[in-house]
Design a protein around this motif. Structure first.
Motif, PDB file in Angstrom:
ATOM      1  N   LEU A 194       4.962   7.377   6.694  1.00 10.47           N
ATOM      2  CA  LEU A 194       5.873   7.692   7.268  1.00 10.47           C
ATOM      3  C   LEU A 194       6.348   9.191   7.381  1.00 10.47           C
ATOM      4  N   ALA A 195       6.110  10.031   6.343  1.00 10.51           N
ATOM      5  CA  ALA A 195       6.557  11.352   6.485  1.00 10.51           C
ATOM      6  C   ALA A 195       5.312  12.152   5.608  1.00 10.51           C
ATOM      7  N   PRO A 196       5.215  13.401   6.047  1.00  7.77           N
ATOM      8  CA  PRO A 196       4.287  14.170   5.358  1.00  7.77           C
ATOM      9  C   PRO A 196       4.534  14.406   3.994  1.00  7.77           C
ATOM     10  N   SER A 197       3.438  14.247   3.265  1.00  6.00           N
ATOM     11  CA  SER A 197       3.425  14.446   1.965  1.00  6.00           C
ATOM     12  C   SER A 197       1.969  15.008   1.454  1.00  6.00           C
ATOM     13  N   PRO A 198       1.870  15.797   0.127  1.00  3.21           N
ATOM     14  CA  PRO A 198       0.506  16.613   0.143  1.00  3.21           C
ATOM     15  C   PRO A 198      -0.477  15.460  -0.120  1.00  3.21           C
ATOM     16  N   LEU A 199      -1.476  15.745   0.589  1.00  2.57           N
ATOM     17  CA  LEU A 199      -2.815  14.957   0.605  1.00  2.57           C
ATOM     18  C   LEU A 199      -2.967  14.316  -1.150  1.00  2.57           C
ATOM     19  N   GLY A 200      -3.266  13.014  -1.171  1.00  4.44           N
ATOM     20  CA  GLY A 200      -3.480  12.434  -2.360  1.00  4.44           C
ATOM     21  C   GLY A 200      -2.274  11.753  -2.883  1.00  4.44           C
ATOM     22  N   ALA A 223       0.948  -1.148   0.127  1.00  5.24           N
ATOM     23  CA  ALA A 223      -0.037   0.068   0.016  1.00  5.24           C
ATOM     24  C   ALA A 223       0.843   1.348  -0.090  1.00  5.24           C
ATOM     25  N   SER A 224       0.481   2.336  -0.620  1.00  4.63           N
ATOM     26  CA  SER A 224       1.048   3.544  -0.933  1.00  4.63           C
ATOM     27  C   SER A 224       1.015   4.066   0.436  1.00  4.63           C
ATOM     28  N   SER A 225      -0.125   3.962   1.506  1.00  3.30           N
ATOM     29  CA  SER A 225       0.220   4.415   2.626  1.00  3.30           C
ATOM     30  C   SER A 225       1.099   4.225   3.600  1.00  3.30           C
TER      31      SER A 225
END
Ligand SMILES: CSC[C@H]1O[C@H](OP(=O)(O)O)[C@H](O)[C@@H]1O
Length: 349
Positions: A304-310, A297-299
């Protein structure tokens, strides 16, 4: 998913065990997703709970997946579930580690060959045999691996880099690559264990560091992308890794990030050693391109670290190292070096 129970303090690492309390047989596994902060066990009384534990990596690591597969068949048989259906569900739980389907097949074959009234006991006996064989293989690999290092890197006092987790948490014994490290440590020959954190699921920082700390090893954690600079600094005497599936030509699937280590090790003329039991060799898979690499899963990356929503992430659980980049494959039956199809087939006989 099964129920969680607190583990006794300072218990020896037992990644998985079979129990038969009055209310029926169960498979008790150390939930590796909770380590190192919590030592809790997961009680699996049905196959769905075990399949979920395999999928979440509560139970993980190729040799241990083989044991889980075999005991899972025994659990289904002992509790009167549909054994053929259970075997299918277990074998499909994760695609890359050949040990899982192999362990399922070992117990299922024993079950099918037995008289109906003996079938459940036959499946359990085969799971226990596989368990003992894995523990024995672990000891033999450690001995072969220590001897190989003394030949490749004379002088002792080794600085070893490892990736992911390959210790008692993945084995009926002391592990595969980490089993060699443990033997080096007990012999006073481990100068430094470099532990790749192993993103995104951090098996290195959570599990290998946990095992190294419990053993009192001289270990240092590092971000995966820092490994290259250790080679440049001349701080690595050998790389020791595990495997999830070794194809007939010696191409080896292992935790993602292994292949780049092999390339850098070759560039710096550092031995790159795979340590795996012959149950991880799949002579029916001809080459690395034929190995199915689990996509997760991409999640697991974006959490693990902040990334833009989506944000979508590329998250292969493994990569494949070609045989020409592998200095040696250490098995319980001996060392394959150079890595050729013929030599690999011979060590599996
Ligand atoms: C020696 S088996 C350990 C092997 O399994 C790990 O994968 P996962 O944590 O996804 O089960 C990794 O590839 C290790 O090398």
């Amino acid at each position: 998913m099964g129920d969680h129970v607190k583990r006794p303090e300072n218990a020896a690492i037992s990644a998985l065990r079979w129990e038969e309390p009055p209310d029926g047989p169960m498979l008790v596994v150390l939930d590796q997703t909770r380590l190192p902060l919590e030592e809790v066990e997961l009680v699996c009384t049905d196959v769905q709970a075990l399949v979920a534990a395999i999928g979440s990596l509560a139970v993980r690591g190729a040799p241990l997946l083989g044991l889980a597969g075999a005991y899972g068949v025994a659990l289904a048989a002992a509790r009167g579930y549909d054994v053929e259906e259970a075997a299918e569900l277990l074998a499909r739980a994760r695609p890359t580690a050949v040990n899982l389907a192999y362990g399922v097949q070992r117990a299922l074959t024993a079950y099918r060959r037995a008289e109906p009234e003996e079938a459940a006991l036959a499946a359990l006996a085969e799971a226990r045999t596989l368990h003992a064989q894995d523990a024995s293989a672990s000891e033999a690999m450690a001995a072969h691996g220590v001897r190989l290092l003394s030949e490749l890197v004379p002088g002792g006092g080794y600085r070893v880099l490892t990736h992911c987790n390959t210790g008692a948490l993945v084995s009926g014994g002391q592990g595969t690559a980490f089993g060699v490290v443990s033997s080096l440590h007990r012999a006073g020959e481990l100068r430094r264990l470099w532990v790749d954190e192993t993103r995104p699921l951090l098996q290195g920082s959570r599990l290998t560091a946990y095992e190294a700390a419990r053993a009192g090893m001289p270990y240092t954690l590092l971000a995966d992308n820092a490994a290259g600079s250790l080679f440049t600094a001349g701080e690595v005497d050998a790389v020791l890794v595990g495997a999830d599936r070794i194809a007939a030509d010696g191409a080896t699937a292992n935790k993602v990030g292994t292949y780049p280590l092999a390339v850098v090790a070759r560039y710096h003329h550092v031995p790159f050693i795979v340590v795996a039991p012959t149950t991880t060799v799949d002579l029916a898979t001809p080459d690395g391109a034929s190995i199915e690499v689990e996509q997760r899963a991409s999640s697991e990356v974006t959490d693990l670290a902040p990334s833009p929503l989506g944000t979508q992430a590329y998250n292969p659980a493994f990569d494949v190292t070609p045989p020409e980049l592998i200095t040696a494959i250490v098995t319980e039956n001996g060392v394959v070096s150079p890595v050729t199809a013929q030599a690999l087939a011979a060590v599996c006989r």
